[in-house]
Scaffold this active site. Structure first.
Site, PDB file in Angstrom:
ATOM      1  N   ASP A  12       0.815  -1.224   0.000  1.00  9.79           N
ATOM      2  CA  ASP A  12       0.000   0.000   0.000  1.00  9.79           C
ATOM      3  C   ASP A  12       0.843   1.266   0.000  1.00  9.79           C
ATOM      4  O   ASP A  12       0.431   2.298   0.532  1.00  9.79           O
ATOM      5  CB  ASP A  12      -0.956   0.038   1.217  1.00  9.79           C
ATOM      6  CG  ASP A  12      -1.773  -1.230   1.336  1.00  9.79           C
ATOM      7  OD1 ASP A  12      -2.219  -1.727   0.296  1.00  9.79           O
ATOM      8  OD2 ASP A  12      -1.952  -1.723   2.464  1.00  9.79           O
ATOM      9  N   LYS A  15       2.292   2.165  -4.992  1.00  9.64           N
ATOM     10  CA  LYS A  15       3.013   1.666  -6.170  1.00  9.64           C
ATOM     11  C   LYS A  15       2.203   1.891  -7.442  1.00  9.64           C
ATOM     12  O   LYS A  15       2.749   2.182  -8.496  1.00  9.64           O
ATOM     13  CB  LYS A  15       3.290   0.160  -6.033  1.00  9.64           C
ATOM     14  CG  LYS A  15       4.253  -0.198  -4.951  1.00  9.64           C
ATOM     15  CD  LYS A  15       4.472  -1.695  -4.875  1.00  9.64           C
ATOM     16  CE  LYS A  15       3.269  -2.486  -4.426  1.00  9.64           C
ATOM     17  NZ  LYS A  15       2.823  -2.232  -3.044  1.00  9.64           N
ATOM     18  N   GLY A  39      -4.351  -4.986  -4.339  1.00  7.61           N
ATOM     19  CA  GLY A  39      -5.429  -4.151  -4.844  1.00  7.61           C
ATOM     20  C   GLY A  39      -4.925  -2.746  -5.029  1.00  7.61           C
ATOM     21  O   GLY A  39      -4.295  -2.213  -4.123  1.00  7.61           O
ATOM     22  N   HIS A  40      -5.101  -2.196  -6.198  1.00  5.27           N
ATOM     23  CA  HIS A  40      -4.813  -0.775  -6.293  1.00  5.27           C
ATOM     24  C   HIS A  40      -5.801  -0.055  -7.180  1.00  5.27           C
ATOM     25  O   HIS A  40      -6.399  -0.637  -8.071  1.00  5.27           O
ATOM     26  CB  HIS A  40      -3.350  -0.493  -6.624  1.00  5.27           C
ATOM     27  CG  HIS A  40      -2.983  -0.726  -8.034  1.00  5.27           C
ATOM     28  ND1 HIS A  40      -2.224  -1.779  -8.437  1.00  5.27           N
ATOM     29  CD2 HIS A  40      -3.254  -0.001  -9.129  1.00  5.27           C
ATOM     30  CE1 HIS A  40      -2.056  -1.710  -9.725  1.00  5.27           C
ATOM     31  NE2 HIS A  40      -2.661  -0.655 -10.181  1.00  5.27           N
ATOM     32  N   THR A  41      -5.953   1.195  -6.855  1.00  2.38           N
ATOM     33  CA  THR A  41      -6.960   2.010  -7.503  1.00  2.38           C
ATOM     34  C   THR A  41      -6.276   2.956  -8.475  1.00  2.38           C
ATOM     35  O   THR A  41      -5.310   3.607  -8.126  1.00  2.38           O
ATOM     36  CB  THR A  41      -7.694   2.832  -6.419  1.00  2.38           C
ATOM     37  OG1 THR A  41      -8.167   1.909  -5.447  1.00  2.38           O
ATOM     38  CG2 THR A  41      -8.848   3.621  -6.976  1.00  2.38           C
ATOM     39  N   GLN A 223       2.262  -6.078  -2.980  1.00  4.77           N
ATOM     40  CA  GLN A 223       2.623  -6.065  -1.552  1.00  4.77           C
ATOM     41  C   GLN A 223       3.953  -5.311  -1.356  1.00  4.77           C
ATOM     42  O   GLN A 223       4.298  -4.491  -2.192  1.00  4.77           O
ATOM     43  CB  GLN A 223       2.696  -7.482  -0.962  1.00  4.77           C
ATOM     44  CG  GLN A 223       1.350  -8.176  -0.856  1.00  4.77           C
ATOM     45  CD  GLN A 223       0.941  -8.919  -2.115  1.00  4.77           C
ATOM     46  OE1 GLN A 223       1.750  -9.550  -2.749  1.00  4.77           O
ATOM     47  NE2 GLN A 223      -0.316  -8.847  -2.473  1.00  4.77           N
ATOM     48  N   THR A 238       3.180 -12.229   3.632  1.00  7.78           N
ATOM     49  CA  THR A 238       2.422 -12.966   2.629  1.00  7.78           C
ATOM     50  C   THR A 238       3.272 -14.164   2.186  1.00  7.78           C
ATOM     51  O   THR A 238       4.310 -14.443   2.801  1.00  7.78           O
ATOM     52  CB  THR A 238       1.977 -12.043   1.474  1.00  7.78           C
ATOM     53  OG1 THR A 238       1.067 -12.769   0.642  1.00  7.78           O
ATOM     54  CG2 THR A 238       3.152 -11.528   0.649  1.00  7.78           C
ATOM     55  N   THR A 298      -8.468  -3.775  -1.115  1.00  4.95           N
ATOM     56  CA  THR A 298      -8.997  -5.125  -1.310  1.00  4.95           C
ATOM     57  C   THR A 298     -10.049  -5.461  -0.256  1.00  4.95           C
ATOM     58  O   THR A 298     -11.107  -5.989  -0.566  1.00  4.95           O
ATOM     59  CB  THR A 298      -7.848  -6.161  -1.249  1.00  4.95           C
ATOM     60  OG1 THR A 298      -6.909  -5.830  -2.267  1.00  4.95           O
ATOM     61  CG2 THR A 298      -8.345  -7.574  -1.477  1.00  4.95           C
TER      62      THR A 298
END
Ligand code: IMP
Length: 458
Positions: A12, A15, A39-41, A223, A238, A298
């Protein structure tokens, strides 16, 4: 230039923003690890897109996007994501999205196994995204996983799934979790796989061909370093190598193909899930949450927030071999007159400038912190006004200094609307880190500095 984008904290870091910025000059965008835990926006032309498994280049018409062998692919999740993005008007044909036939498959029971493991850990739980990532990687390493190529051989895949379902049901029953029938797993998986089949191919020669043709390859890390299975805050990590090395093992491109590694970190630190967080700070978390910031893309979980931790950052720069640093969310700290940076850990009277493998949970609440004055509140120079991002060049504008400072460059990337305030804090940040005069371009501020080894002290 073939560039890896890697997270230097617990994910987070923003990136996606840097990947988005560099994608215009890339020909191929590649994911090499992780799954739909990421998850990225991306906001493009006012439209918000949330991506989990799809590489960012998918939003462009002329980019090839590759999901490499090191990724674990949930076929059902990927189909839903493709449908959603296609519903937003983005075409995703087989020429635009390639999925490695060696990528392992996340099966429906992997998510339940993820839940079972979390239950069994009680208050020591990892706080996973419950996307089945750990169990899918565990099956891969345990040599009982299923790869995309295996789904092409239906009798083989059915036998493999049936065997695993029997084993898995025994575990799930122990935790009163839903069990599976092989038939339902096979049907659900194949329904999704039929949609994905045209995209599944041997991506390795495709990538090598692009490399030899001198195409620009952009490796999109998911990540962050502190979640890396080897270098992270184990076991609160992870299950993949999130560091730069994962870009080669996860794609089939060799280390010699990589020319630059851009490490991304926030001007502060965040983490979701459990585990040690030496610079975690409740009031900073509250402040950022009240601004509507720092909720997971996410899972929507609020992220814990803390001050910048250069002990972890130093280590992350080492293991990734960063050649450039992108610091994001500098404006998040606008209201603070004084910013804190952790420069070392004091563990039982011993000073640590690199993180030890254990014992980080004991460092709280304030490791050796240095307060730094934030920028004064005078209006920014006219040159700080953001301009439109028409041209995006991988090496610009840091490259003019590359003769004197071959590597690395530092990049401070502001976010948010109050950009003039960011530029104040960029100045303060540059002062703290001893960076050189900034060059401004396209709304971003770039700094070059002497070799990062000196700056971060190793
Ligand atoms: P898993 O990857 O779902 O197994 O979760 C393991 C740990 O990694 C948990 O602490 C998650 O919160 C964290 N994690 C996984 N993916 C991301 C991500 O994209 N951003 C931030 N944290 C993540």
């Amino acid at each position: 230039m073939n560039t890896v984008i890697t997270g230097l904290q617990w994910g987070d870091e923003g990136k996606g923003k840097i990947v988005d910025y560099l994608t215009e000059s890339a020909d191929v965008v590649i994911r090499g690890q992780g799954g739909n835990n990421a998850g990225h926006t991306v906001i493009a032309k006012g439209v918000k897109y949330v991506l989990h498994l799809l590489p960012s280049g998918i939003l462009w018409d002329d980019k090839v996007n590759v999901i490499g062998n090191g990724v674990v692919v949930d076929p059902i999740g990927l189909c839903i994501e493709i449908e959603r993005i296609e519903g937003q008007g983005i075409a995703i044909g087989p020429e635009k999205l390639l999925i490695s036939d060696r990528a392992h498959v996340v099966l429906p029971f992997h998510k339940e196994l993820d839940a079972a493991r979390e239950i069994s850990l009680g208050d020591q739980k990892i706080g996973t995204t419950k996307r089945g990532i750990g169990p899918a990687y565990a099956d891969k390493v345990n040599r009982c996983g299923l790869r995309m190529a295996d789904l092409l051989d239906r009798p083989f895949a059915e036998a493999q799934i049936s065997r695993r379902v029997t084993e898995v049901n025994e575990i799930l029953a122990k935790y009163d979790l839903a069990t599976f029938t092989a038939k339902s797993v096979i049907e659900e998986t194949y329904t999704a796989f039929e949609r994905l089949r045209p995209h599944v191919t041997n991506t390795i020669p495709v990538l090598h061909k692009a490399w030899k043709a001198k195409k620009n390859l952009l490796f999109e890390g998911a990540q962050g370093t502190l979640l890396d299975i080897d270098f992270g805050t184990y076991p609160f990590v992870t299950s993949s190598n999130t560091t730069a090395g994962g870009s080669t093992t996860g794609t089939g491109l060799p280390p010699t193909a990589i020319e630059a590694v851009i490490g991304v970190c926030k001007a502060y630190t965040t983490r979701v899930g459990s585990g040690p967080f030496p610079t975690g700070d409740e009031s900073l978390s509250e402040y950022l949450h009240n601004l509507g910031r720092e909720f997971g893309a996410t899972t929507g979980r609020p992220r814990g927030c803390g001050w910048l931790d250069t002990v972890l950052l130093r280590f992350a720069c080492m293991v990734n071999g960063v050649t450039g640093l992108a610091v994001t969310n500098v404006d998040g700290l606008d209201e603070y007159d004084e910013l804190k940076i952790c420069v070392a850990y004091d563990i039982d009277g011993t000073r640590h400038e690199l993180p030890p493998p254990t014992g980080l949970s004991g460092i709280a609440p304030s490791p050796s912190m240095k307060p730094f004055p934030a920028g004064n509140r005078t209006p920014p120079p006219a040159s700080a006004t953001p301009t439109s991002r028409k041209t995006r060049k991988l090496t610009s504008p840091a490259s003019p200094n590359s003769a004197t400072h071959p590597s690395p460059s530092w990049v401070l990337a502001p976010t948010g609307s109050r950009r003039w305030r960011c530029s104040e804090n960029q100045g303060a940040f540059a002062g703290m880190m001893g960076l050189s005069q900034p060059a401004r371009s396209e709304g971003f501020t770039f700094f070059t500095c002497p070799p990062i080894e000196k700056r971060l002290g190793w």
